[in-house]
Write a protein that holds these residues in place. Structure first.
Motif, short mmCIF file in Angstrom:
data_model
loop_
_atom_site.label_atom_id
_atom_site.label_comp_id
_atom_site.label_asym_id
_atom_site.label_seq_id
_atom_site.Cartn_x
_atom_site.Cartn_y
_atom_site.Cartn_z
N LEU A 1 0.84 -1.21 0.00
CA LEU A 1 0.00 0.00 0.00
C LEU A 1 0.87 1.27 0.00
CD1 LEU A 1 -2.80 -0.97 2.56
CD2 LEU A 1 -3.07 -0.64 0.09
N LEU A 2 1.91 1.26 0.86
CA LEU A 2 2.81 2.41 0.92
C LEU A 2 3.57 2.56 -0.39
CD1 LEU A 2 4.15 4.74 2.41
CD2 LEU A 2 5.81 3.09 3.35
N TYR A 3 3.98 1.47 -0.98
CA TYR A 3 4.73 1.51 -2.24
C TYR A 3 3.90 2.17 -3.34
CZ TYR A 3 7.24 -0.07 -6.39
OH TYR A 3 7.92 -0.11 -7.59
N ASN A 4 2.64 1.75 -3.47
CA ASN A 4 1.76 2.32 -4.50
C ASN A 4 1.51 3.81 -4.25
OD1 ASN A 4 1.52 -0.12 -5.87
ND2 ASN A 4 -0.26 -0.77 -4.65
N TYR A 5 1.31 4.15 -2.97
CA TYR A 5 1.07 5.55 -2.61
C TYR A 5 2.30 6.39 -2.90
CZ TYR A 5 0.59 9.68 0.35
OH TYR A 5 0.56 10.97 0.81
N ALA A 6 3.47 5.88 -2.51
CA ALA A 6 4.72 6.63 -2.68
C ALA A 6 5.04 6.84 -4.16
CB ALA A 6 5.86 5.92 -1.98
N LYS A 7 4.83 5.81 -4.98
CA LYS A 7 5.08 5.94 -6.42
C LYS A 7 4.19 7.02 -7.03
CE LYS A 7 7.01 3.50 -9.04
NZ LYS A 7 8.31 3.68 -9.76
N PHE A 8 2.94 7.05 -6.55
CA PHE A 8 2.00 8.07 -7.03
C PHE A 8 2.47 9.47 -6.66
CE2 PHE A 8 -1.93 10.59 -6.42
CZ PHE A 8 -2.44 10.53 -7.71
N GLN A 9 2.95 9.65 -5.42
CA GLN A 9 3.42 10.95 -4.96
C GLN A 9 4.67 11.40 -5.72
OE1 GLN A 9 1.72 12.98 -3.00
NE2 GLN A 9 0.17 11.37 -3.03
N ALA B 1 5.46 10.55 -8.79
CA ALA B 1 5.01 10.94 -10.13
C ALA B 1 4.37 12.31 -10.11
CB ALA B 1 4.02 9.90 -10.65
N ASN B 2 3.58 12.59 -9.06
CA ASN B 2 2.95 13.91 -8.93
C ASN B 2 3.99 15.01 -8.79
OD1 ASN B 2 0.33 13.12 -9.18
ND2 ASN B 2 -0.10 13.02 -6.98
N GLU B 3 5.02 14.72 -7.99
CA GLU B 3 6.04 15.75 -7.78
C GLU B 3 6.84 16.00 -9.06
OE1 GLU B 3 9.56 17.17 -4.74
OE2 GLU B 3 8.68 15.19 -4.50
N GLU B 4 7.15 14.94 -9.79
CA GLU B 4 7.86 15.11 -11.05
C GLU B 4 7.04 15.95 -12.03
OE1 GLU B 4 8.55 11.09 -12.21
OE2 GLU B 4 10.47 10.95 -11.12
N GLN B 5 5.72 15.71 -12.06
CA GLN B 5 4.84 16.48 -12.92
C GLN B 5 4.81 17.95 -12.49
OE1 GLN B 5 0.75 15.19 -12.94
NE2 GLN B 5 0.28 16.23 -14.84
N LEU B 6 4.75 18.17 -11.17
CA LEU B 6 4.75 19.54 -10.65
C LEU B 6 6.04 20.27 -11.02
CD1 LEU B 6 3.60 21.82 -8.90
CD2 LEU B 6 4.60 20.67 -6.91
N ILE B 7 7.16 19.59 -10.85
CA ILE B 7 8.45 20.21 -11.17
C ILE B 7 8.51 20.58 -12.64
CG2 ILE B 7 10.93 19.76 -11.39
CD1 ILE B 7 10.70 18.12 -8.78
N ASN B 8 8.04 19.70 -13.50
CA ASN B 8 8.02 20.00 -14.94
C ASN B 8 7.13 21.19 -15.26
OD1 ASN B 8 9.79 17.92 -15.61
ND2 ASN B 8 8.14 16.43 -15.85
N GLN B 9 5.99 21.28 -14.58
CA GLN B 9 5.07 22.40 -14.81
C GLN B 9 5.69 23.71 -14.33
OE1 GLN B 9 1.47 21.18 -12.83
NE2 GLN B 9 0.74 20.00 -14.57
N ILE B 10 6.35 23.66 -13.17
CA ILE B 10 7.00 24.87 -12.64
C ILE B 10 8.08 25.37 -13.59
CG2 ILE B 10 8.55 25.69 -10.81
CD1 ILE B 10 6.93 24.00 -8.84
N LYS B 11 8.84 24.43 -14.16
CA LYS B 11 9.91 24.81 -15.09
C LYS B 11 9.36 25.48 -16.34
CE LYS B 11 13.34 21.36 -13.69
NZ LYS B 11 14.09 20.14 -14.09
N LYS B 12 8.11 25.11 -16.70
CA LYS B 12 7.51 25.69 -17.90
C LYS B 12 6.98 27.09 -17.66
CE LYS B 12 6.20 21.25 -19.96
NZ LYS B 12 5.08 20.36 -20.34
N VAL B 13 6.75 27.44 -16.39
CA VAL B 13 6.28 28.79 -16.07
C VAL B 13 7.50 29.70 -16.06
CG1 VAL B 13 5.15 30.26 -14.38
CG2 VAL B 13 4.36 27.92 -14.71
N GLU B 14 7.68 30.46 -17.12
CA GLU B 14 8.88 31.26 -17.29
C GLU B 14 8.87 32.48 -16.37
OE1 GLU B 14 11.40 33.32 -20.94
OE2 GLU B 14 9.40 32.51 -21.27
N THR B 15 9.97 32.72 -15.72
CA THR B 15 10.13 33.90 -14.89
C THR B 15 10.68 35.04 -15.74
OG1 THR B 15 10.60 32.54 -12.96
CG2 THR B 15 11.24 34.85 -12.84
#
Length: 292
Positions: free
Chosen positions: A67-75, A77-91
């Motif tokens: 259960l923890l493994y599935n939850y952690a993998k999901f988190q 993946a979410n963080e990687e997606q967030l980081i990619n989105q942040i990088k696309k927001v140009e300062t």
């Protein structure tokens, strides 16, 4: 190990689950095996359950561990997606510019830059004193300025060199004559506000001639070059400004440049940023691209 904000113990757990081996996980994470064991122990204490069963050389996840493994993998993946989105927001590059430069010198440089590079720019226009303060307070990354500044505090490049000239209306009583400062002082003087680069240059010139603004018959302080030029056209007032500021009006025969004895001021215009700026690399790249 990836540099994420998720707890490192979770990453340790994921690697153990991936390799089913503490030694391989430790090598991958650049940790000691006891450190890996300690991470797993801390997680089990936190969740108050067994996450991994070890039977000889066999490492298996318990039901809770899965259960923890599935939850952690999901988190992750979410963080990687967030980081990619942040990088696309140009300062945007936060740039400062003094009034003379912003209105009469910078547009050509920036137009060329923006036609070649798809980057966001945020330009603040103020007098030299205000721009310097904003740079030192980290409110701007870099700036294009005139006037006098402490070169020991800033990395600086001279991007342009221009004449600083006396300007009057066409047909002014002093036009066509070789006049003195005393002649200039007989007429109203229009200057920028205190803190502006052009005013500081003129005051410094007077100081070098053992003179000051106190000699002027009358002084008007105007922060807009557009208003200054209109006032000059319709009066006998005189001002001092960079050549490009009044070039079009001089070429159209609306204004003229006066001739003062032994007067010659050629001033550099600078691109600067603080020596300790964290944006050094970005500033250097921006300036290099702009000057191409």
């Amino acid at each position: 190990m990836e540099a994420y904000m998720i707890d490192t113990k979770i990453y340790t757990f994921l690697k153990v689950a991936q390799y089913r081996n503490y030694t391989k996980a430790a090598t991958e994470l650049n940790l000691t095996q006891p450190a890996v064991t300690q991470h797993i122990k801390k997680l089990e204490e936190y969740y108050n359950c067994r996450l991994i069963n070890i039977d000889g050389k066999s490492v298996k996840l318990t039901k809770q561990g899965k259960l923890l493994y599935n939850y952690a993998k999901f988190q992750v993946a979410n963080e990687e997606q967030l980081i990619n989105q942040i990088k696309k927001v140009e300062t945007p590059i936060k740039i400062g510019a003094t009034l003379s430069i912003a209105d009469y010198y910078l547009p050509n440089y920036l137009s060329s830059y923006l036609s070649n590079y798809d980057e966001l720019l945020y330009v603040t226009v103020k007098n030299t004193e205000s721009i310097i303060k904003m740079l030192l307070n980290n409110e701007l990354y870099c700036a294009f300025i005139e006037g006098i500044f402490d070169k020991s505090l800033f990395k600086h490049y001279e991007f342009c060199n221009t004449k600083f000239l006396p300007v009057a209306r066409k047909g002014h009583p002093l036009e066509g004559q070789n006049v003195t400062l005393s002649d200039i002082h007989k007429y109203p003087l229009i200057l920028r506000e205190k803190g502006s680069g052009t005013r500081e240059i003129f005051e410094n010139y007077l100081y070098q001639k053992n003179d000051s603004l106190l000699s002027a018959s009358k002084i008007y302080e105007i922060s807009s070059f557009g208003i200054m030029k209109k006032m000059i056209k319709n009066s006998n007032a005189i001002s001092f400004m960079y050549e490009e500021v009044a070039r079009q009006e001089v070429e159209r025969g609306e204004l003229c440049n006066l001739s003062i004895e032994n007067y010659s001021i050629q001033r550099p215009l600078y691109f600067i940023y603080p020596n300790d700026s964290l944006m050094k690399a970005k500033n250097e790249l921006f300036y290099k691209k702009m000057m191409q």
